[in-house]
Design a protein around this motif. Structure first.
Motif, PDB file in Angstrom:
ATOM      1  N   TYR A 148       3.058   2.221   5.685  1.00  0.00           N
ATOM      2  CA  TYR A 148       2.718   0.937   6.323  1.00  0.00           C
ATOM      3  C   TYR A 148       2.758   1.060   7.852  1.00  0.00           C
ATOM      4  O   TYR A 148       1.888   0.557   8.550  1.00  0.00           O
ATOM      5  CB  TYR A 148       3.671  -0.163   5.848  1.00  0.00           C
ATOM      6  CG  TYR A 148       3.692  -0.349   4.342  1.00  0.00           C
ATOM      7  CD1 TYR A 148       2.521  -0.253   3.593  1.00  0.00           C
ATOM      8  CD2 TYR A 148       4.877  -0.612   3.658  1.00  0.00           C
ATOM      9  CE1 TYR A 148       2.536  -0.411   2.210  1.00  0.00           C
ATOM     10  CE2 TYR A 148       4.896  -0.767   2.275  1.00  0.00           C
ATOM     11  CZ  TYR A 148       3.719  -0.656   1.564  1.00  0.00           C
ATOM     12  OH  TYR A 148       3.740  -0.809   0.192  1.00  0.00           O
ATOM     13  N   LEU A 157      -3.500   9.121  -1.213  1.00  0.00           N
ATOM     14  CA  LEU A 157      -4.189   8.055  -1.945  1.00  0.00           C
ATOM     15  C   LEU A 157      -3.700   6.674  -1.508  1.00  0.00           C
ATOM     16  O   LEU A 157      -4.473   5.712  -1.470  1.00  0.00           O
ATOM     17  CB  LEU A 157      -3.989   8.219  -3.452  1.00  0.00           C
ATOM     18  CG  LEU A 157      -4.629   9.450  -4.073  1.00  0.00           C
ATOM     19  CD1 LEU A 157      -4.301   9.517  -5.559  1.00  0.00           C
ATOM     20  CD2 LEU A 157      -6.138   9.423  -3.857  1.00  0.00           C
ATOM     21  N   MET A 188       1.251  -2.674  -4.107  1.00  0.00           N
ATOM     22  CA  MET A 188       0.559  -1.429  -4.433  1.00  0.00           C
ATOM     23  C   MET A 188       1.472  -0.457  -5.157  1.00  0.00           C
ATOM     24  O   MET A 188       2.695  -0.571  -5.107  1.00  0.00           O
ATOM     25  CB  MET A 188      -0.041  -0.767  -3.179  1.00  0.00           C
ATOM     26  CG  MET A 188       0.945  -0.206  -2.178  1.00  0.00           C
ATOM     27  SD  MET A 188       0.118   0.380  -0.667  1.00  0.00           S
ATOM     28  CE  MET A 188      -1.048   1.577  -1.317  1.00  0.00           C
TER      29      MET A 188
HETATM   30  C1  LIG Z   1       4.198   3.946  -1.557  1.00  0.00           C
HETATM   31  C2  LIG Z   1       2.974   4.720  -2.033  1.00  0.00           C
HETATM   32  C3  LIG Z   1       1.871   3.729  -2.407  1.00  0.00           C
HETATM   33  C4  LIG Z   1       2.508   5.594  -0.858  1.00  0.00           C
HETATM   34  O1  LIG Z   1       1.343   6.269  -1.201  1.00  0.00           O
HETATM   35  P1  LIG Z   1       1.273   7.877  -1.062  1.00  0.00           P
HETATM   36  O2  LIG Z   1      -0.142   8.265  -1.280  1.00  0.00           O
HETATM   37  O3  LIG Z   1       2.298   8.452  -1.966  1.00  0.00           O
HETATM   38  O4  LIG Z   1       1.664   8.090   0.447  1.00  0.00           O
HETATM   39  P2  LIG Z   1       1.966   9.515   1.148  1.00  0.00           P
HETATM   40  O5  LIG Z   1       3.107  10.180   0.460  1.00  0.00           O
HETATM   41  O6  LIG Z   1       0.734  10.302   1.241  1.00  0.00           O
HETATM   42  O7  LIG Z   1       2.340   9.114   2.625  1.00  0.00           O
HETATM   43  C5  LIG Z   1       3.381   8.286   2.968  1.00  0.00           C
HETATM   44  C6  LIG Z   1       4.168   8.811   4.142  1.00  0.00           C
HETATM   45  O8  LIG Z   1       5.518   9.069   3.728  1.00  0.00           O
HETATM   46  C7  LIG Z   1       5.834  10.451   3.905  1.00  0.00           C
HETATM   47  N1  LIG Z   1       6.558  10.859   2.725  1.00  0.00           N
HETATM   48  C8  LIG Z   1       6.074  11.476   1.637  1.00  0.00           C
HETATM   49  N2  LIG Z   1       7.065  11.665   0.743  1.00  0.00           N
HETATM   50  C9  LIG Z   1       8.168  11.150   1.280  1.00  0.00           C
HETATM   51  C10 LIG Z   1       9.505  11.027   0.830  1.00  0.00           C
HETATM   52  N3  LIG Z   1       9.900  11.463  -0.365  1.00  0.00           N
HETATM   53  N4  LIG Z   1      10.394  10.413   1.651  1.00  0.00           N
HETATM   54  C11 LIG Z   1      10.020   9.951   2.859  1.00  0.00           C
HETATM   55  N5  LIG Z   1       8.749  10.024   3.321  1.00  0.00           N
HETATM   56  C12 LIG Z   1       7.848  10.625   2.547  1.00  0.00           C
HETATM   57  C13 LIG Z   1       4.526  11.156   4.032  1.00  0.00           C
HETATM   58  O9  LIG Z   1       4.712  12.326   4.812  1.00  0.00           O
HETATM   59  C14 LIG Z   1       3.690  10.113   4.730  1.00  0.00           C
HETATM   60  O10 LIG Z   1       4.025  10.015   6.100  1.00  0.00           O
HETATM   61  P3  LIG Z   1       3.076  10.655   7.220  1.00  0.00           P
HETATM   62  O11 LIG Z   1       1.738  10.066   7.042  1.00  0.00           O
HETATM   63  O12 LIG Z   1       3.737  10.240   8.475  1.00  0.00           O
HETATM   64  O13 LIG Z   1       3.089  12.117   6.944  1.00  0.00           O
HETATM   65  C15 LIG Z   1       3.296   5.617  -3.266  1.00  0.00           C
HETATM   66  O14 LIG Z   1       4.171   6.648  -2.894  1.00  0.00           O
HETATM   67  C16 LIG Z   1       3.898   4.834  -4.436  1.00  0.00           C
HETATM   68  O15 LIG Z   1       3.174   4.352  -5.281  1.00  0.00           O
HETATM   69  N6  LIG Z   1       5.235   4.719  -4.471  1.00  0.00           N
HETATM   70  C17 LIG Z   1       5.899   3.999  -5.575  1.00  0.00           C
HETATM   71  C18 LIG Z   1       5.526   2.514  -5.622  1.00  0.00           C
HETATM   72  C19 LIG Z   1       5.793   1.840  -4.302  1.00  0.00           C
HETATM   73  O16 LIG Z   1       6.698   2.208  -3.558  1.00  0.00           O
HETATM   74  N7  LIG Z   1       4.993   0.794  -4.015  1.00  0.00           N
HETATM   75  C20 LIG Z   1       5.139   0.044  -2.790  1.00  0.00           C
HETATM   76  C21 LIG Z   1       6.174  -0.987  -2.921  1.00  0.00           C
HETATM   77  S1  LIG Z   1       6.466  -1.820  -1.371  1.00  0.00           S
END
Ligand SMILES: CC(C)(COP(=O)(O)OP(=O)(O)OC[C@H]1O[C@@H](n2cnc3c(N)ncnc32)[C@H](O)[C@@H]1OP(=O)(O)O)[C@@H](O)C(=O)NCCC(=O)NCCS
Length: 178
Positions: free
Chosen positions: A140, A105, A94
């Motif tokens: 996750y 999202l 993803m």
């Molecule tokens: C990983 C990904 C799909 C997560 O989706 P997202 O909508 O951004 O997720 P969110 O930021 O809303 O939530 C993730 C959690 O991490 C936390 N978080 C947000 N930013 C953060 C940061 N910079 N560092 C650590 N934790 C963080 C959020 O608080 C949330 O935790 P919670 O529910 O306990 O509050 C997205 O960030 C992404 O596309 N990242 C880059 C690509 C990637 O990593 N893909 C997966 C490869 S395994």
């Protein structure tokens, strides 16, 4: 910069190929999160999406509906293993465009995938993530994935190794383990 506007989570269609390709390419080129460092050529993506659509595989896109025609801002898929003894398992991949992260999202995409994976008969979803990808790992964990191990030097970008974590989610009602 964070962007907010209505976002629809729905199964991928052939019309999404250019947008999915562009989103995958953008995230891959960050060279931090995905195993690939650029998207495959668009004709390969087209074949991949065609298979996904024709077999009704678990592949969703997040589409920002305020953009003209809709912009693909993220995707998630759980692709089944082909070997018989692994056919109960799907592998999760993803990503979201940078401006669309941190607003829930990822959870919406992932929940859609989990629900459909179970509905289609899969009983295990697995993934690996770079050990320093705390945002992905938090997501996750929040959806119930458990840590199953650490791969030392699981990824290598430009000659620099990174450990990766292996995580898995089991369908709750999916029978016995020997
Ligand atoms: C990983 C990904 C799909 C997560 O989706 P997202 O909508 O951004 O997720 P969110 O930021 O809303 O939530 C993730 C959690 O991490 C936390 N978080 C947000 N930013 C953060 C940061 N910079 N560092 C650590 N934790 C963080 C959020 O608080 C949330 O935790 P919670 O529910 O306990 O509050 C997205 O960030 C992404 O596309 N990242 C880059 C690509 C990637 O990593 N893909 C997966 C490869 S395994």
């Amino acid at each position: 910069m964070t962007t907010t506007s209505p976002v629809l989570i729905r199964p991928i269609t052939m019309d999404d190929v250019p947008g999915f390709h562009a989103a995958l390419d953008t995230v891959a080129r960050e060279q931090r999160y995905l195993a690939q460092v650029a998207a495959p050529p668009v004709d390969r993506i087209e074949g991949f999406v065609h298979e996904s659509v024709s077999k009704d595989l678990v592949q969703f896109v997040a589409v920002a509906t305020s953009e003209a025609g809709g912009q693909v801002v993220g995707w998630a898929d759980v692709l089944p293993e082909w070997a018989q003894a692994l056919a109960h398992t799907g592998s999760l991949g993803m990503g979201l465009l940078p401006a669309w992260r941190g607003q829930g999202l990822g959870a919406r995409l992932l929940q859609a995938c989990v629900d459909k994976a179970w509905a289609k008969g899969l009983t295990r979803i697995e993934l690996s993530a770079r050990a320093d990808n705390t945002r992905a790992i938090r997501l996750y964990e929040r959806l119930g994935f458990q840590h199953e191990g650490l791969k030392r030097r699981g990824m290598c970008f430009d000659g620099v190794y990174h450990d990766t974590v292996s995580m898995g989610l089991l369908r709750p009602d999916a029978g016995a383990t020997a």
